[in-house]
Design an enzyme around this catalytic site. Structure first.
Site, PDB file in Angstrom:
ATOM      1  N   LYS A   1       5.125 -10.413   9.411  1.00 51.10           N
ATOM      2  CA  LYS A   1       5.972  -9.399   9.530  1.00 51.10           C
ATOM      3  C   LYS A   1       6.704  -9.519  10.719  1.00 51.10           C
ATOM      4  O   LYS A   1       7.889  -9.474  11.206  1.00 51.10           O
ATOM      5  CB  LYS A   1       5.502  -7.890   9.389  1.00 51.10           C
ATOM      6  CG  LYS A   1       5.170  -7.389   7.980  1.00 51.10           C
ATOM      7  CD  LYS A   1       4.896  -6.053   8.027  1.00 51.10           C
ATOM      8  CE  LYS A   1       4.519  -5.399   6.782  1.00 51.10           C
ATOM      9  NZ  LYS A   1       4.198  -4.031   6.653  1.00 51.10           N
TER      10      LYS A   1
ATOM     11  N   HIS B   1       1.258 -11.009 -24.835  1.00 46.96           N
ATOM     12  CA  HIS B   1       2.369 -12.032 -25.067  1.00 46.96           C
ATOM     13  C   HIS B   1       2.401 -13.254 -24.245  1.00 46.96           C
ATOM     14  O   HIS B   1       3.198 -14.026 -24.214  1.00 46.96           O
ATOM     15  CB  HIS B   1       3.566 -11.167 -25.000  1.00 46.96           C
ATOM     16  CG  HIS B   1       3.758 -10.230 -26.124  1.00 46.96           C
ATOM     17  ND1 HIS B   1       4.132 -10.187 -27.315  1.00 46.96           N
ATOM     18  CD2 HIS B   1       3.267  -8.689 -25.966  1.00 46.96           C
ATOM     19  CE1 HIS B   1       4.175  -9.006 -27.968  1.00 46.96           C
ATOM     20  NE2 HIS B   1       3.464  -8.200 -27.156  1.00 46.96           N
TER      21      HIS B   1
ATOM     22  N   GLY C   1       0.973  -1.333   0.017  1.00 49.32           N
ATOM     23  CA  GLY C   1      -0.244   0.118   0.057  1.00 49.32           C
ATOM     24  C   GLY C   1       0.852   1.268  -0.154  1.00 49.32           C
ATOM     25  O   GLY C   1       0.315   2.567  -0.327  1.00 49.32           O
ATOM     26  N   SER C   2       2.164   1.211   0.288  1.00 45.75           N
ATOM     27  CA  SER C   2       3.007   2.108   0.201  1.00 45.75           C
ATOM     28  C   SER C   2       3.743   2.515  -0.967  1.00 45.75           C
ATOM     29  O   SER C   2       3.953   3.599  -1.718  1.00 45.75           O
ATOM     30  CB  SER C   2       4.125   2.464   1.370  1.00 45.75           C
ATOM     31  OG  SER C   2       3.568   2.599   2.663  1.00 45.75           O
TER      32      SER C   2
ATOM     33  N   GLU D   1      -6.681  -7.365  -0.350  1.00 48.10           N
ATOM     34  CA  GLU D   1      -6.726  -6.908   1.205  1.00 48.10           C
ATOM     35  C   GLU D   1      -8.101  -6.678   1.452  1.00 48.10           C
ATOM     36  O   GLU D   1      -8.441  -7.202   2.606  1.00 48.10           O
ATOM     37  CB  GLU D   1      -5.796  -5.855   1.198  1.00 48.10           C
ATOM     38  CG  GLU D   1      -4.326  -6.583   1.043  1.00 48.10           C
ATOM     39  CD  GLU D   1      -3.515  -5.188   1.172  1.00 48.10           C
ATOM     40  OE1 GLU D   1      -3.279  -4.826   2.395  1.00 48.10           O
ATOM     41  OE2 GLU D   1      -2.702  -4.775   0.349  1.00 48.10           O
TER      42      GLU D   1
HETATM   43  C1  F6R Z   1      -1.904  -2.711   4.556  1.00 48.14           C
HETATM   44  C2  F6R Z   1      -1.162  -2.744   3.255  1.00 48.14           C
HETATM   45  C3  F6R Z   1       0.316  -3.395   3.154  1.00 48.14           C
HETATM   46  C4  F6R Z   1       1.364  -2.509   3.379  1.00 48.14           C
HETATM   47  C5  F6R Z   1       2.750  -3.162   3.232  1.00 48.14           C
HETATM   48  C6  F6R Z   1       3.974  -2.202   3.657  1.00 48.14           C
HETATM   49  O1  F6R Z   1      -2.914  -1.882   4.735  1.00 48.14           O
HETATM   50  O2  F6R Z   1      -1.730  -2.333   2.460  1.00 48.14           O
HETATM   51  O3  F6R Z   1       0.381  -3.697   1.710  1.00 48.14           O
HETATM   52  O4  F6R Z   1       1.018  -1.412   3.041  1.00 48.14           O
HETATM   53  O5  F6R Z   1       2.652  -4.352   4.037  1.00 48.14           O
HETATM   54  O6  F6R Z   1       3.520  -1.725   4.863  1.00 48.14           O
HETATM   55  P1  F6R Z   1       3.834  -0.253   5.126  1.00 48.14           P
HETATM   56  O7  F6R Z   1       2.996   0.753   4.168  1.00 48.14           O
HETATM   57  O8  F6R Z   1       3.577   0.135   6.537  1.00 48.14           O
HETATM   58  O9  F6R Z   1       5.353   0.027   4.795  1.00 48.14           O
END
Ligand code: F6R
Length: 353
Positions: free
Chosen positions: A342, A250, A56-57, A234
């Site tokens: 994580k 392709h 998401g980032s 998600e």
């Molecule tokens: C959670 C989400 C995940 C996080 C990814 C990275 O809402 O969308 O895809 O974005 O795990 O975490 P951040 O963004 O905190 O670095």
């Protein structure tokens, strides 16, 4: 099955208040852009912009990269990995995107950038990335507390846009116009609009029980397609595929036309700036695929700029993914497996640098 017009049922499922955060997206944009623009650029004329992040980032980086393909003189590279690319050096502007500031891959790259003296900017709510930025005096754009990273797109993306728009080689974006388009779309698709007048609710119903295949095109709508897929994963807890033209012609085209895929629905994201090549290729591709898939839905963003159209096409997908989650009886917010992984990775990597 839950009806999408019964608000009380949503409230029970939406414990994490994803609808509330979705509603806020246009409201946070302008302030986030200003914060990004106020961040000190550690290098005025980089030869390359490198954006590191995950999930998401990272998607904000994809959006910027695809917008800048035709509007910026230097290459923009988005990197999803734990090792900083070797080309990153003193003439690179590296931007680290991590809402939590604790994502292992992004931290790995940030640590290497610090060690190698790469001019860096950090966009984060805090965490370890925030601490490193403070210790090393890196320009930081702060994100507000309390959001899921993917729901914080309004803050993350517009902050990044603010940072990047400081580069002399980039055109200045029409943020006000994009926000107006987002608000207008929200009036048409939010939870107060009944299903028969609400295209997002209708699409969620059509996709219920199906496997969505989101078809984008390089460069206009590829980031949009990736965001749709991730939000379906998600928010809806739904397997979804992404196929990007022209590359999909392709490979994806082979399996999708080899046998019946009646459980697969194509969501085709188009844009008026698609090249003539892409337009004609898409028409032929859909011609070939249509007999094999269960349905084809075309989506186009709204607005005069690519920025506005990309964001509105994304906003539509965000709402669809949340409504689909409700139809499946799930709370769109929790992503427990991501957090569990994580945590385990943190233990697994103890003592390893
Ligand atoms: C959670 C989400 C995940 C996080 C990814 C990275 O809402 O969308 O895809 O974005 O795990 O975490 P951040 O963004 O905190 O670095």
């Amino acid at each position: 099955m839950l009806t999408l017009d019964n608000h009380d049922e949503y409230a029970k499922l939406d414990a994490g208040r994803m609808l509330h955060f979705l509603r806020e997206l246009p409201e946070v944009a302008e302030a986030a852009f200003d914060r990004g623009q106020a961040a000190r650029l550690p290098i005025a004329q980089p030869r390359c912009v490198l954006i590191c992040g995950m999930g998401g980032s990272a998607i904000s980086g994809d959006l910027i990269r695809t917008q800048l393909v035709g509007a910026c003189d230097v290459p923009v590279v988005v990197h999803r990995g734990d090792q900083l690319p070797r080309f990153a050096g003193p003439d690179t502007l590296a931007i680290f995107m991590s809402y939590s500031g604790n994502t292992g891959e992004t931290l790995g790259c940030l640590r290497q950038a610090i060690a190698r003296g790469v001019p860096s900017v950090v966009v984060t709510h805090g965490g370890e990335a925030g601490k490193l930025a403070e210790q090393h005096g890196l320009p930081t754009v702060s994100m507000p507390a309390g959001w899921m990273p993917r729901a914080a797109l309004g803050d993350l993306f517009f902050a990044l846009l603010g940072v990047v728009s400081q580069l002399a080689t980039c055109e200045s974006p029409d943020v006000v116009g994009a926000v107006a388009n987002l608000r207008a779309l929200r009036d048409r698709i939010d939870e107060t609009v009944v299903t028969k007048e609400n295209p997002a609710k209708r699409l969620a119903l059509a996709l219920h029980g199906k496997t969505p295949v989101v078809v984008g095109a390089t460069p206009t709508t590829e980031a949009v397609a990736v965001r749709w897929k991730c939000q379906l994963n998600e928010n809806s807890k739904q397997t979804a595929l992404v196929a990007i033209l022209p590359e999909a012609t392709h490979n994806d085209i082979v399996n999708l036309t080899a046998s019946s895929h009646s459980g697969h629905h194509l969501i085709v994201v188009t844009d008026p700036e698609d090249s003539e090549f892409v337009r004609r290729q898409r028409a032929i591709t859909l011609d070939l695929m249509r007999p094999f898939v269960g349905g084809v839905h075309e989506i186009e963003g709204q607005g005069d700029s690519l920025l506005a159209r990309q964001l509105t096409a994304i906003y539509m997908g965000d709402y669809v993914s949340v409504y689909l989650g409700f139809l499946k009886g799930v709370d769109p917010t929790p992503v427990d497996t991501i957090f569990a992984l994580k945590d385990r990775m943190k233990v697994a990597m103890e003592g390893v640098r």
